[in-house]
Structure formats: structure tokens, C-alpha cells
Design a protein around this motif. Structure first.
Motif, PDB file in Angstrom:
ATOM      1  N   THR A 142       7.404   4.013  -7.653  1.00 16.85           N
ATOM      2  CA  THR A 142       6.262   3.619  -8.467  1.00 16.85           C
ATOM      3  C   THR A 142       5.379   4.823  -8.788  1.00 16.85           C
ATOM      4  O   THR A 142       4.892   4.963  -9.909  1.00 16.85           O
ATOM      5  N   ASP A 143       5.204   5.711  -7.817  1.00 13.29           N
ATOM      6  CA  ASP A 143       4.435   6.936  -8.070  1.00 13.29           C
ATOM      7  C   ASP A 143       5.094   7.771  -9.163  1.00 13.29           C
ATOM      8  O   ASP A 143       4.420   8.311 -10.039  1.00 13.29           O
ATOM      9  N   VAL A 203       7.271   2.600  -3.021  1.00 14.39           N
ATOM     10  CA  VAL A 203       6.011   3.255  -3.368  1.00 14.39           C
ATOM     11  C   VAL A 203       6.289   4.574  -4.096  1.00 14.39           C
ATOM     12  O   VAL A 203       5.644   4.897  -5.104  1.00 14.39           O
ATOM     13  N   THR A 204       7.255   5.336  -3.613  1.00 12.74           N
ATOM     14  CA  THR A 204       7.601   6.623  -4.227  1.00 12.74           C
ATOM     15  C   THR A 204       8.119   6.425  -5.651  1.00 12.74           C
ATOM     16  O   THR A 204       7.747   7.167  -6.564  1.00 12.74           O
ATOM     17  N   GLU A 221       0.830  -1.202   0.000  1.00 19.58           N
ATOM     18  CA  GLU A 221       0.000   0.000   0.000  1.00 19.58           C
ATOM     19  C   GLU A 221       0.869   1.258   0.000  1.00 19.58           C
ATOM     20  O   GLU A 221       2.071   1.196   0.252  1.00 19.58           O
ATOM     21  N   HIS A 222       0.240   2.404  -0.237  1.00 21.11           N
ATOM     22  CA  HIS A 222       0.982   3.665  -0.308  1.00 21.11           C
ATOM     23  C   HIS A 222       1.575   4.108   1.027  1.00 21.11           C
ATOM     24  O   HIS A 222       2.473   4.937   1.055  1.00 21.11           O
ATOM     25  N   ASP A 223       1.119   3.541   2.126  1.00 17.76           N
ATOM     26  CA  ASP A 223       1.704   3.892   3.426  1.00 17.76           C
ATOM     27  C   ASP A 223       2.859   2.962   3.803  1.00 17.76           C
ATOM     28  O   ASP A 223       3.400   3.037   4.895  1.00 17.76           O
ATOM     29  N   LEU A 253       8.616   2.355   1.628  1.00 23.63           N
ATOM     30  CA  LEU A 253       8.110   3.678   1.255  1.00 23.63           C
ATOM     31  C   LEU A 253       8.815   4.217   0.008  1.00 23.63           C
ATOM     32  O   LEU A 253       8.188   4.856  -0.841  1.00 23.63           O
ATOM     33  N   LEU A 300       2.174  -4.158  -6.433  1.00 21.81           N
ATOM     34  CA  LEU A 300       2.407  -2.735  -6.179  1.00 21.81           C
ATOM     35  C   LEU A 300       1.792  -1.997  -7.358  1.00 21.81           C
ATOM     36  O   LEU A 300       2.310  -2.031  -8.472  1.00 21.81           O
ATOM     37  N   ARG A 301       0.646  -1.371  -7.113  1.00 19.90           N
ATOM     38  CA  ARG A 301      -0.121  -0.753  -8.187  1.00 19.90           C
ATOM     39  C   ARG A 301       0.493   0.560  -8.641  1.00 19.90           C
ATOM     40  O   ARG A 301       1.035   1.314  -7.844  1.00 19.90           O
ATOM     41  N   TYR A 307      -5.601   4.015 -13.123  1.00 20.91           N
ATOM     42  CA  TYR A 307      -4.837   2.782 -12.964  1.00 20.91           C
ATOM     43  C   TYR A 307      -4.164   2.430 -14.286  1.00 20.91           C
ATOM     44  O   TYR A 307      -4.812   2.385 -15.335  1.00 20.91           O
ATOM     45  N   ARG A 354       0.498  -2.812 -12.727  1.00 20.54           N
ATOM     46  CA  ARG A 354       1.072  -3.140 -11.419  1.00 20.54           C
ATOM     47  C   ARG A 354       2.405  -3.848 -11.590  1.00 20.54           C
ATOM     48  O   ARG A 354       2.636  -4.569 -12.558  1.00 20.54           O
TER      49      ARG A 354
END
Length: 136
Positions: free
Chosen positions: A119-120, A116-117, A59-61, A113, A85-86, A93, A96
Motif C-alpha cells: 500500500t505504501d 502495508v508495504t 496500521e503501519h506496524d 506487514l 488500510l489507508r 491522504y 483507502r
């Protein structure tokens, strides 16, 4: 072990690449390699536009959810199955990353984290690449 400076360098490297390449596959390949190294994965692949099954999800968190429960990654390590990891671009969307962890490996919260960053950033870059260029 990657230090805070190492994490920052990876994020910066991805940001520079995202703004300099004109190819979504190049962005995906770069981030896939970074995720594999950062999380010490056996492998990582990208799936465009698919949401099959209900694999564990990063998840993003920075938490990992298995089913409807948060997985105690700091105690149990990574799940023994692939972790999703989407990737989103401008709220849409795109696809992933499917992370293939070494069972029991314990990535730091910071590493999760950063994943996630990264991937963003890839999502923003891919969204920008899919928009037509406006000429003034």
C-alpha cells in the motif's frame, strides 16, 4: 502459504509496476489483487478520499485496531467486518483499501506487514503520477 521469497517477489513486482505504468487505476487494481491474494480476502475495494465511519484499521506496524484497542489477530483472526488500510502519497491522504476478510482467517504478521508495504508503494506511485513532469 507464501514464503519470505514470495513476499519479496510481490513487493518487487509492485515496485516495478509502480514505476512503469502511467495510470493510478492500474496501480490500485494491481495492489488490490495482491492484497486479496496475500490476505486471502473475500474481496477488496478502493475508495478515493473517503473516511466514513470507524471501521477496524490495519496500521503501519501490522496491527489491527478496532475502536481504540489492538485486535489480537494472531488469536482471534481477522475481524468479521471490513478492515481499512489507508493509502498516503507524500504524507497526503489519497484513499483507502477496504479489506473484506474471511472471518476468523489468521494472516501471518509478515503478510500484514507486506500488505502495508504494498500500500505504501501504491501511495508513492500515485503521488508521483499526480505531479507534473519537470522538463529540464
Amino acid at each position: 502459504m507464501v514464503t519470505d521469497a514470495g513476499y519479496l517477489a510481490q513487493i518487487h513486482e509492485s515496485a516495478v509496476l509502480a514505476h512503469s505504468v502511467g495510470s493510478a487505476p492500474a496501480v490500485v487494481d494491481h495492489v488490490r489483487a495482491q492484497l486479496t491474494d496475500l490476505l486471502q480476502l473475500r474481496g477488496c475495494r478502493f475508495e478515493y478520499g473517503t473516511l466514513l465511519g470507524r471501521p477496524p484499521r490495519l496500521e503501519h506496524d501490522g496491527s489491527i485496531v478496532v475502536g481504540r484497542r489492538t485486535w489480537a489477530t494472531d488469536q482471534l483472526g481477522m475481524p468479521a467486518e471490513e478492515v481499512e488500510l489507508r493509502l498516503f502519497g507524500n504524507g497526503r491522504y489519497i484513499g483507502r483499501f477496504m479489506l473484506d476478510p474471511i472471518p476468523g482467517s489468521i494472516p501471518t504478521r509478515q503478510a500484514l506487514l507486506v500488505a502495508v508495504t504494498l500500500t505504501d508503494q501504491a501511495g508513492r506511485a500515485m503521488d508521483a503520477l499526480s505531479r507534473p513532469v519537470k522538463v529540464a
